[in-house]
Design a protein around this motif. Structure first.
Motif, short mmCIF file in Angstrom:
data_model
loop_
_atom_site.label_atom_id
_atom_site.label_comp_id
_atom_site.label_asym_id
_atom_site.label_seq_id
_atom_site.Cartn_x
_atom_site.Cartn_y
_atom_site.Cartn_z
N ASN A 152 36.63 -1.51 -12.67
CA ASN A 152 35.68 -0.99 -13.64
C ASN A 152 34.36 -1.77 -13.60
O ASN A 152 34.37 -2.99 -13.41
N ASP B 159 32.55 -2.02 -16.25
CA ASP B 159 32.64 -2.73 -17.53
C ASP B 159 33.85 -3.65 -17.47
O ASP B 159 35.00 -3.19 -17.51
N ASN C 200 35.09 -5.55 -19.58
CA ASN C 200 35.86 -5.62 -20.82
C ASN C 200 36.79 -4.42 -20.99
O ASN C 200 37.57 -4.37 -21.95
N SER D 269 33.73 -11.52 -20.76
CA SER D 269 32.47 -11.01 -21.32
C SER D 269 31.27 -11.83 -20.85
O SER D 269 30.13 -11.41 -20.99
N ARG E 27 30.05 -7.42 -16.75
CA ARG E 27 29.97 -6.21 -15.93
C ARG E 27 29.95 -6.53 -14.45
O ARG E 27 29.70 -7.67 -14.02
#
Length: 433
Positions: free
Chosen positions: A60, A62, A64, A80, A392
């Motif tokens: 991913n 993202d 998180n 994060s 990210r």
């Protein structure tokens, strides 16, 4: 003048200075005065033989959104704070037809210039030097610290062409260098400073006189040495204002470089000391090379149940030995997590030392089976004072790593237009908050 005649020991003998002066030229950097705001820091951690990227690269964008892959799991608590710039190539080496020359890429990794074929020597300043020089010009003492865990001569840190920044490899000597005067009374620190200053004045004067008798190339080397002495002078002037700092507990003993079972202890101590150095403002940039660039020097991992084959051979097996390579890669990230934890646990205003830093994790190749220098597994932890947008993965296509180096300089408030040669610009627009 040949290399033997220009050795540090030979130079001091020519000056009429005894061997007892040798340690002085590696003297500990003094602390800077407490800054009015929390400083930014960059810590670069590097090792060899690539990463088994199938178990490293998150699916991913993202971070998180899901648990980190096996190799990165040690950083789960700080995901994060993680930024992965995917698709960064050492294009300066690819352009020189050195696609599979990963074991000789240390000289290019943070300089942005391809070394000569068959060597890892840097031929330009690395970004820690560029940032350090900028900080010195702004009156900051002790901006740089160069560390290593396998003392075999390879380095990612360079002051200039073939001018390696020698790494400290002994954690106990490093501890004394950083914190030896932390508990001394102010009067004693001032006395020590004045004594060392007087010796530096003597060495500097004699070096200038000695340099006048040399040819152009050797005179430049002497000038570089004089510059390092002047940097020491600035550090010593700041010693009297050394701020209170709690050194890490490192125990007693030593490191046996010939005993592989000492390697985990060695790496752990260096991680803790690197973190302490930046938290105590004894350094603003740190480079830490965990293994040499030549394949690992028969490094094995008996504490992981891997006594053979050695690390280099395991890396060459690629997917055929994904289990052992993944375990080794994960272990290295566990050591990075030790560093990150030390920074994250130190409060600074509304954030932490980690928030005001960027930990740059790098490797000399993508995966170890082909030694290729495209798609290098760079990973950043920390926003460097809010510069980076973290949490990210960012797809950069096939980005010249020179642009990433320039962005790292920008994160440290050094306004370069390019780093290295061949590729100007930066990747700020992709990575900034």
């Amino acid at each position: 003048m040949n290399q033997a005649r220009f050795s540090r020991r030979a130079l001091l003998q020519a000056l009429g200075v005894g061997a007892a002066m040798l340690p002085l030229l590696h003297a500990e950097r003094a602390a800077t005065a407490a800054p009015s705001a929390f400083p930014k820091r960059m810590i670069a951690v590097t090792w060899t033989n690539g990463i088994f990227q199938q178990n490293w690269l998150p699916g991913n964008d993202d971070l998180n959104a899901a648990r980190l892959p096996t190799i990165l799991e040690p950083l789960e608590s700080w995901k994060s704070k993680v930024l992965i710039p995917q698709g960064v190539d050492l294009k300066v080496m690819l352009d020189a037809n050195r696609t599979y020359d990963g074991h000789f890429s240390y000289g290019a990794l943070f300089t942005g210039v391809s070394p000569a074929p068959g060597v890892s020597d840097g031929v330009a300043p690395s970004i820690d030097q560029i940032i350090g020089d900028d900080l010195r010009s702004k009156g900051v003492s002790s901006p740089q610290l160069n560390l290593g865990c396998r003392p075999y001569g390879f380095s990612t840190s360079w002051a200039g062409r073939n001018q390696k920044n020698n790494a400290e490899t002994d954690p106990y000597r490093l501890f004394n260098r950083l914190f030896g005067g932390a508990s001394l009374p102010a009067a004693q620190i001032d006395k020590l400073r004045k004594r060392r200053q007087s010796v530096l004045d003597l060495v500097g004067t004699d070096l200038e006189r000695f340099g006048q008798r040399l040819g152009t190339e050797d005179r430049l080397k002497v000038q570089a040495h004089l510059d390092s002495i002047r940097a020491l002078e600035l550090d010593l002037e700041a010693a009297a204002s050394q701020r209170a700092c709690t050194p890490p507990a490192i125990g007693e003993g030593g490191i046996n470089y010939n005993n592989i079972n000492d390697y985990p202890k060695h790496v752990d101590l260096m991680m803790k000391l690197a973190a302490a150095a930046v938290k105590c403002d004894l350094a603003r940039t740190v480079t830490l090379d965990l293994i040499d660039d030549g394949g690992g020097n028969s490094l094995t991992f008996p504490w992981l149940g891997i006594g053979s084959p050695d690390y280099h051979a395991i890396a060459h097996e690629g997917a055929n030995n994904a289990t052992q390579k993944t375990a080794i890669d994960r272990w290295f990230y566990e050591q990075v997590a030790t560093l990150v934890a030390q920074l994250a646990d130190s409060s600074e205003g509304d954030g932490s030392a980690l928030d005001n830093s960027v930990v740059v994790v790098a490797n000399d190749m993508n995966e170890g089976n082909y030694h290729a220098v495209d798609n290098i597994p760079f990973l950043l932890v920390g926003s460097c004072g809010g510069f980076f947008k973290t949490g990210r993965k960012v797809k950069l296509g096939s980005m010249p790593h020179n642009k990433l180096l320039a962005t790292l300089c920008h994160a440290m408030d050094v306004p370069v237009s390019s780093v290295g040669e061949g590729y100007g610009g930066d990747c700020d627009a992709f990575l900034k908050a």
